[in-house]
Scaffold this active site. Structure first.
Site, PDB file in Angstrom:
ATOM      1  N   ASP A  32      -2.479  -9.782  30.208  1.00 30.87           N
ATOM      2  CA  ASP A  32      -1.455 -10.832  30.051  1.00 30.87           C
ATOM      3  C   ASP A  32      -0.253 -10.258  29.295  1.00 30.87           C
ATOM      4  O   ASP A  32       0.906 -10.405  29.704  1.00 30.87           O
ATOM      5  CB  ASP A  32      -2.088 -11.993  29.275  1.00 30.87           C
ATOM      6  CG  ASP A  32      -1.303 -13.289  29.374  1.00 30.87           C
ATOM      7  OD1 ASP A  32      -1.707 -14.251  28.699  1.00 30.87           O
ATOM      8  OD2 ASP A  32      -0.291 -13.338  30.103  1.00 30.87           O
ATOM      9  N   GLY A 117     -12.505  -8.870  29.606  1.00 26.33           N
ATOM     10  CA  GLY A 117     -11.993  -8.259  28.366  1.00 26.33           C
ATOM     11  C   GLY A 117     -12.235  -9.174  27.191  1.00 26.33           C
ATOM     12  O   GLY A 117     -13.387  -9.417  26.797  1.00 26.33           O
TER      13      GLY A 117
HETATM   14  N1  APR Z   1      -3.793  -3.371  34.076  1.00 24.59           N
HETATM   15  C1  APR Z   1      -4.994  -3.693  34.635  1.00 24.59           C
HETATM   16  N2  APR Z   1      -6.033  -4.188  33.934  1.00 24.59           N
HETATM   17  C2  APR Z   1      -5.858  -4.348  32.606  1.00 24.59           C
HETATM   18  C3  APR Z   1      -4.643  -4.041  31.947  1.00 24.59           C
HETATM   19  C4  APR Z   1      -3.591  -3.531  32.744  1.00 24.59           C
HETATM   20  N3  APR Z   1      -2.395  -3.214  32.204  1.00 24.59           N
HETATM   21  N4  APR Z   1      -4.798  -4.315  30.612  1.00 24.59           N
HETATM   22  C5  APR Z   1      -6.054  -4.767  30.452  1.00 24.59           C
HETATM   23  N5  APR Z   1      -6.701  -4.779  31.641  1.00 24.59           N
HETATM   24  C6  APR Z   1      -8.076  -5.165  31.941  1.00 24.59           C
HETATM   25  C7  APR Z   1      -9.068  -5.150  30.816  1.00 24.59           C
HETATM   26  O1  APR Z   1      -9.533  -3.838  30.559  1.00 24.59           O
HETATM   27  C8  APR Z   1     -10.157  -6.043  31.410  1.00 24.59           C
HETATM   28  O2  APR Z   1     -10.975  -5.288  32.268  1.00 24.59           O
HETATM   29  O3  APR Z   1      -8.048  -6.509  32.373  1.00 24.59           O
HETATM   30  C9  APR Z   1      -9.370  -7.047  32.255  1.00 24.59           C
HETATM   31  C10 APR Z   1      -9.260  -8.436  31.637  1.00 24.59           C
HETATM   32  O4  APR Z   1      -9.170  -8.312  30.222  1.00 24.59           O
HETATM   33  P1  APR Z   1      -8.165  -9.213  29.354  1.00 24.59           P
HETATM   34  O5  APR Z   1      -6.767  -8.803  29.638  1.00 24.59           O
HETATM   35  O6  APR Z   1      -8.644  -9.167  27.947  1.00 24.59           O
HETATM   36  O7  APR Z   1      -8.331 -10.690  29.947  1.00 24.59           O
HETATM   37  P2  APR Z   1      -9.544 -11.729  29.810  1.00 24.59           P
HETATM   38  O8  APR Z   1     -10.816 -11.082  29.427  1.00 24.59           O
HETATM   39  O9  APR Z   1      -9.478 -12.539  31.061  1.00 24.59           O
HETATM   40  O10 APR Z   1      -9.090 -12.614  28.560  1.00 24.59           O
HETATM   41  C11 APR Z   1      -7.950 -13.427  28.712  1.00 24.59           C
HETATM   42  O11 APR Z   1      -6.881 -12.484  26.810  1.00 24.59           O
HETATM   43  O12 APR Z   1      -4.871 -11.435  26.791  1.00 24.59           O
HETATM   44  C12 APR Z   1      -5.492 -12.620  26.531  1.00 24.59           C
HETATM   45  O13 APR Z   1      -3.817 -14.266  26.987  1.00 24.59           O
HETATM   46  C13 APR Z   1      -5.026 -13.717  27.453  1.00 24.59           C
HETATM   47  O14 APR Z   1      -6.138 -15.405  26.205  1.00 24.59           O
HETATM   48  C14 APR Z   1      -6.199 -14.647  27.389  1.00 24.59           C
HETATM   49  C15 APR Z   1      -7.390 -13.698  27.344  1.00 24.59           C
END
Ligand code: APR
Length: 165
Positions: A32, A117
């Site tokens: 995000d 994540g």
């Molecule tokens: N490109 C691709 N994948 C990514 C990137 C990127 N730039 N950055 C992180 N990821 C991967 C992580 O390694 C993980 O495998 O995206 C996947 C989802 O992880 P998160 O981004 O932490 O998302 P999520 O687990 O769905 O949690 C969502 O996290 O960032 C906050 O605002 C968001 O509150 C929400 C929560």
């Protein structure tokens, strides 16, 4: 066609990249944060006008400074042990992404491993749901190409294993 690659989703030049957002749609960390940084402040300004998004649903915005034309923001479930409908909510995210692709005539998608994540959804279980759902929707013609963009070797191995199955 479905494939998995190691990479950073903001670099993908596709019709839409998918964002793993939270219900506020006002940004955060992880993917995000990366998407908002790359898209620029206009994305947040646009999202402010959307009034949030419930878990399991999706909203579409322009891509602004991203290479991708659109961003489909979807809100995955937080993992609480698997007995509070997390599987169904995660599947609903992928269905909502595919439905918006069909509705808006989008052909090419790039997706992160939603909920695996910060939301701590077990990777293997999430990958099974992601691949099974997007396989079904690809066959139904909702889009014609999707790449699962993996940010770790573990995620890449999980997706490649599931896609080979
Ligand atoms: N490109 C691709 N994948 C990514 C990137 C990127 N730039 N950055 C992180 N990821 C991967 C992580 O390694 C993980 O495998 O995206 C996947 C989802 O992880 P998160 O981004 O932490 O998302 P999520 O687990 O769905 O949690 C969502 O996290 O960032 C906050 O605002 C968001 O509150 C929400 C929560």
């Amino acid at each position: 066609m479905l494939r998995a690659e190691r990479g950073d989703i903001v670099a993908y030049d596709v019709d839409a990249i998918v964002n793993a957002a939270n219900e506020s749609l006002l940004g955060g960390g992880g993917v995000d944060g990366a998407i908002h940084r790359a898209a620029g402040p206009e994305l947040l300004a646009f999202c402010r006008g959307l009034g949030g998004c419930p878990t399991g649903s999706a909203r579409i915005t322009p891509g602004f400074k991203l290479k991708a034309r659109h961003v489909i923001h979807t809100v995955g479930p937080i993992w609480y042990g698997g007995r509070t409908g997390e599987d169904e909510a995660l599947e609903s995210c992928y269905r909502a992404v595919a439905a918006l692709s069909r509705e808006r005539g989008l052909g090419t998608l790039a997706l992160p491993a939603i909920s695996t994540g910060v939301y701590r959804f077990p990777l293997a279980r999430a990958t099974r749901i992601a691949v099974a759902t997007m396989r079904e929707r690809l066959a139904a013609g909702d889009f014609w190409s999707a790449v699962f963009v993996c940010f770790s070797d573990d995620a890449l191995a999980a997706y490649r294993g599931e896609l080979a199955g």
